[in-house]
Design a protein around this motif. Sequence first.
Motif, PDB file in Angstrom:
ATOM      1  N   UNK A 239       0.858  -1.186   0.000  1.00  0.00           N
ATOM      2  CA  UNK A 239       0.000   0.000   0.000  1.00  0.00           C
ATOM      3  C   UNK A 239       0.895   1.236   0.000  1.00  0.00           C
ATOM      4  N   UNK A 240       0.531   2.213  -0.833  1.00  0.00           N
ATOM      5  CA  UNK A 240       1.321   3.432  -0.968  1.00  0.00           C
ATOM      6  C   UNK A 240       0.452   4.638  -0.635  1.00  0.00           C
ATOM      7  N   UNK A 241       0.964   5.496   0.233  1.00  0.00           N
ATOM      8  CA  UNK A 241       0.305   6.767   0.546  1.00  0.00           C
ATOM      9  C   UNK A 241       1.163   7.884  -0.023  1.00  0.00           C
ATOM     10  N   UNK A 242       0.498   8.912  -0.542  1.00  0.00           N
ATOM     11  CA  UNK A 242       1.206  10.056  -1.114  1.00  0.00           C
ATOM     12  C   UNK A 242       0.646  11.340  -0.518  1.00  0.00           C
ATOM     13  N   UNK A 243       1.551  12.277  -0.257  1.00  0.00           N
ATOM     14  CA  UNK A 243       1.113  13.607   0.157  1.00  0.00           C
ATOM     15  C   UNK A 243       1.591  14.618  -0.882  1.00  0.00           C
ATOM     16  N   UNK A 268      -2.663   6.780  -7.450  1.00  0.00           N
ATOM     17  CA  UNK A 268      -2.080   6.811  -6.119  1.00  0.00           C
ATOM     18  C   UNK A 268      -2.520   5.670  -5.218  1.00  0.00           C
ATOM     19  N   UNK A 269      -3.789   5.342  -5.222  1.00  0.00           N
ATOM     20  CA  UNK A 269      -4.304   4.394  -4.233  1.00  0.00           C
ATOM     21  C   UNK A 269      -4.773   5.120  -3.000  1.00  0.00           C
ATOM     22  N   UNK A 270      -3.832   5.790  -2.288  1.00  0.00           N
ATOM     23  CA  UNK A 270      -4.171   6.538  -1.071  1.00  0.00           C
ATOM     24  C   UNK A 270      -3.452   7.886  -1.122  1.00  0.00           C
ATOM     25  N   UNK A 271      -4.181   8.959  -0.831  1.00  0.00           N
ATOM     26  CA  UNK A 271      -3.585  10.292  -0.713  1.00  0.00           C
ATOM     27  C   UNK A 271      -3.917  10.879   0.656  1.00  0.00           C
ATOM     28  N   UNK A 272      -2.957  11.625   1.216  1.00  0.00           N
ATOM     29  CA  UNK A 272      -3.237  12.386   2.428  1.00  0.00           C
ATOM     30  C   UNK A 272      -4.191  13.523   2.120  1.00  0.00           C
ATOM     31  N   UNK A 273      -5.010  13.884   3.105  1.00  0.00           N
ATOM     32  CA  UNK A 273      -5.733  15.152   3.096  1.00  0.00           C
ATOM     33  C   UNK A 273      -5.187  15.947   4.273  1.00  0.00           C
ATOM     34  N   UNK A 274      -4.109  16.660   4.044  1.00  0.00           N
ATOM     35  CA  UNK A 274      -3.431  17.391   5.119  1.00  0.00           C
ATOM     36  C   UNK A 274      -3.839  18.850   5.070  1.00  0.00           C
ATOM     37  N   UNK A 275      -4.328  19.355   6.214  1.00  0.00           N
ATOM     38  CA  UNK A 275      -4.765  20.740   6.261  1.00  0.00           C
ATOM     39  C   UNK A 275      -4.920  21.161   7.712  1.00  0.00           C
ATOM     40  N   UNK A 305      -7.078  11.437   6.686  1.00  0.00           N
ATOM     41  CA  UNK A 305      -7.074  12.799   7.218  1.00  0.00           C
ATOM     42  C   UNK A 305      -5.893  12.967   8.171  1.00  0.00           C
ATOM     43  N   UNK A 306      -5.041  13.948   7.892  1.00  0.00           N
ATOM     44  CA  UNK A 306      -4.027  14.332   8.879  1.00  0.00           C
ATOM     45  C   UNK A 306      -4.171  15.833   9.063  1.00  0.00           C
ATOM     46  N   UNK A 307      -5.077  16.189   9.958  1.00  0.00           N
ATOM     47  CA  UNK A 307      -5.487  17.582  10.081  1.00  0.00           C
ATOM     48  C   UNK A 307      -5.073  18.153  11.431  1.00  0.00           C
ATOM     49  N   UNK A 463     -14.986  33.293  -5.005  1.00  0.00           N
ATOM     50  CA  UNK A 463     -13.698  33.650  -4.435  1.00  0.00           C
ATOM     51  C   UNK A 463     -13.736  34.559  -3.214  1.00  0.00           C
ATOM     52  N   UNK A 464     -14.623  35.541  -3.190  1.00  0.00           N
ATOM     53  CA  UNK A 464     -14.619  36.485  -2.072  1.00  0.00           C
ATOM     54  C   UNK A 464     -15.061  35.835  -0.767  1.00  0.00           C
ATOM     55  N   UNK A 465     -15.708  34.672  -0.840  1.00  0.00           N
ATOM     56  CA  UNK A 465     -16.244  34.051   0.360  1.00  0.00           C
ATOM     57  C   UNK A 465     -15.349  32.954   0.928  1.00  0.00           C
ATOM     58  N   UNK A 466     -14.224  32.671   0.279  1.00  0.00           N
ATOM     59  CA  UNK A 466     -13.312  31.620   0.738  1.00  0.00           C
ATOM     60  C   UNK A 466     -12.127  32.271   1.434  1.00  0.00           C
ATOM     61  N   UNK A 467     -11.881  31.874   2.684  1.00  0.00           N
ATOM     62  CA  UNK A 467     -10.782  32.469   3.439  1.00  0.00           C
ATOM     63  C   UNK A 467      -9.760  31.413   3.795  1.00  0.00           C
ATOM     64  N   UNK A 468      -8.545  31.862   4.044  1.00  0.00           N
ATOM     65  CA  UNK A 468      -7.514  30.962   4.549  1.00  0.00           C
ATOM     66  C   UNK A 468      -6.856  30.161   3.463  1.00  0.00           C
ATOM     67  N   UNK A 469      -5.721  29.538   3.814  1.00  0.00           N
ATOM     68  CA  UNK A 469      -5.029  28.650   2.884  1.00  0.00           C
ATOM     69  C   UNK A 469      -4.808  27.309   3.569  1.00  0.00           C
ATOM     70  N   UNK A 470      -3.976  27.297   4.647  1.00  0.00           N
ATOM     71  CA  UNK A 470      -3.777  26.027   5.346  1.00  0.00           C
ATOM     72  C   UNK A 470      -5.082  25.607   6.023  1.00  0.00           C
ATOM     73  N   UNK A 471      -5.796  26.596   6.603  1.00  0.00           N
ATOM     74  CA  UNK A 471      -7.131  26.314   7.115  1.00  0.00           C
ATOM     75  C   UNK A 471      -8.106  27.129   6.274  1.00  0.00           C
TER      76      UNK A 471
END
Length: 579
Positions: A239-243, A268-275, A305-307, A463-471
């Motif tokens: 199994x392979x995970x990718x970020x 990929x098979x598995x991807x991280x959702x890091x945020x 999820x790695x949040x 666009x005007x209603x979306x805030x943040x980048x990492x969160x």
Amino acid sequence: MNEPMFWAWWGWEPLRFYHYMKGQAAGVTGLAQECLDDWYEQLHSEDVAKAAAELGINWAVTHFVKGFGLDYEKEEIARTAALTSICHRYGIKVFGYLQYGTILHETFFQECPQAKDWIQLDEAGAPQLWCGSPLRFLPCIHADEHHQYLRECIRRGLQDIGLDGLHFDNFYSRPCYCPRCRQEFRAYANAEIPPESALANEPHHDPVVRQWIRFRCDRLASLMEEISRFARAIKPDVKLIWNPSPIRGTLNQAALRGTDFRQLGPRAGILWSESGNFPGCRDGRLIHQVNFFKTAEAIGYQTFSTTWMRGAEGLGLPQTAAEIALNTAESAAFGAVPGSNWLLRPSHLHDLLSQGPLSCELKRNLDFIRRHADVFVGSQGDGEVTLFLDQESPAWEFSRSYGAFLAVQELLLRRHVTFDLVFSESAARRRPERLVLRISSRRLHDGISDSARVLDISGALGPASVSGSYQAAVAMTPEMEQESERIIAALGQREVTVSAPETVFVEARRTADQRRVLHCLNYDNQSAPARVSVAFLTPPAEVQALSPDREAVRLIPSHGRIELPPVATWAVLVWNDQA
């Protein structure tokens, strides 16, 4: 029926890296050196493996290769082998962390001087850095010698250590202007590489800039395929995970980092959702990871999820049982792999070993998922609406199209309209009875124009209603309120209608044996339990109500409606509509 997968972060940095960063690495910020050494020793103990297994964890993600050089890291790699052996005794399989996007050049170049030619270069010829750190250089995606080094890492991990999987972190590419990339791009586009500043100017009308984006996305996808093929030749069931750095907010990761999830996901098979989108209600905003999870299902990959929350130990960790319950429930409800990136951190390890409140809450929820594995394993989204974003608009008009995409998801969630995502016209046509919401772009979609149930959404919505980048959080606007009314009117008669506060999200799914499922998640679970009722156009004979908080309850619809017991965090409704 397959066993559900539950994962835990198990220290994916070698101890030398924590010392190298002087205690400023993610999850250990501010920890004194002697405490760091004690924690790291404990992390590799049999007591921790036994406690994690009793909790229900069956996959660990631990350190393997960070990027110092294989000789430099050989002692830590030996510890990885010992930990893998311990975990296997307790039925825990192990992913080894293999850092793709970092060459720690101070040691790596001593071990491998020729690696100086593997590095990504900016327009001025200086090394491209990982997140601006002068200690960490990024490798070039066309450096074949670096790929040979990766293959040796893979071979050692799978053959010598006995790892069950590998985790490739920071699998992305900044714009590179090294001689190798310049030559490859000339052959690809018969043009010179555009300046990096051109990638930030949207929409991308210049065909050379478009080719520059596609060139890097194509190469990264083909590299993922090559690496996967090599690993599976050694261990077919690996199994392979990718970020690859997931989309956060409206940052155009295809342009900036060469990562197109619609290309990478199927490979990929598995991807991280890091945020930083640890779920909950904070500072007057609803924070969630629904877009990550639904994107994974639409494209066809699993996601972990790695949040983070921010505030504790650098990036931030949960502190209450309610936070643990919602984080676990959100992953399971929306088809992701539940688990924990907090359980074995220095501040929380004592909770595991002492069976403290956070670990007990995690166990309670994992036990619930395992008891009802037939509801979760193999389930698929069954939304009443299909939200369609075409293949090209995210690359060339990202802020406009993806902002609207996120905004529509948010208004659907808050109005309890269940939905699935699609990224192709063929997928949008798959269920003609469903209303299709189409994010407008300059490109016409003749393939679904014959459907009477298509509603176009303006790209100006978002666009005007979306805030943040990492969160990234989406605030409701008056325009979104109006659009939600238009969508609900277009739906007409609805099979299932949920009445609940807007802090309750619902997700409709089908089990592998085609039973109907409706997950109800209370994102304001630090407050009072939510009151939820469900009305059916064609009421089933009975509905089974499941929750980690109580025994299963049989609900009989009265006048086509059921009232749920108060929802503290999570309720799961299951019924059969098959004749």
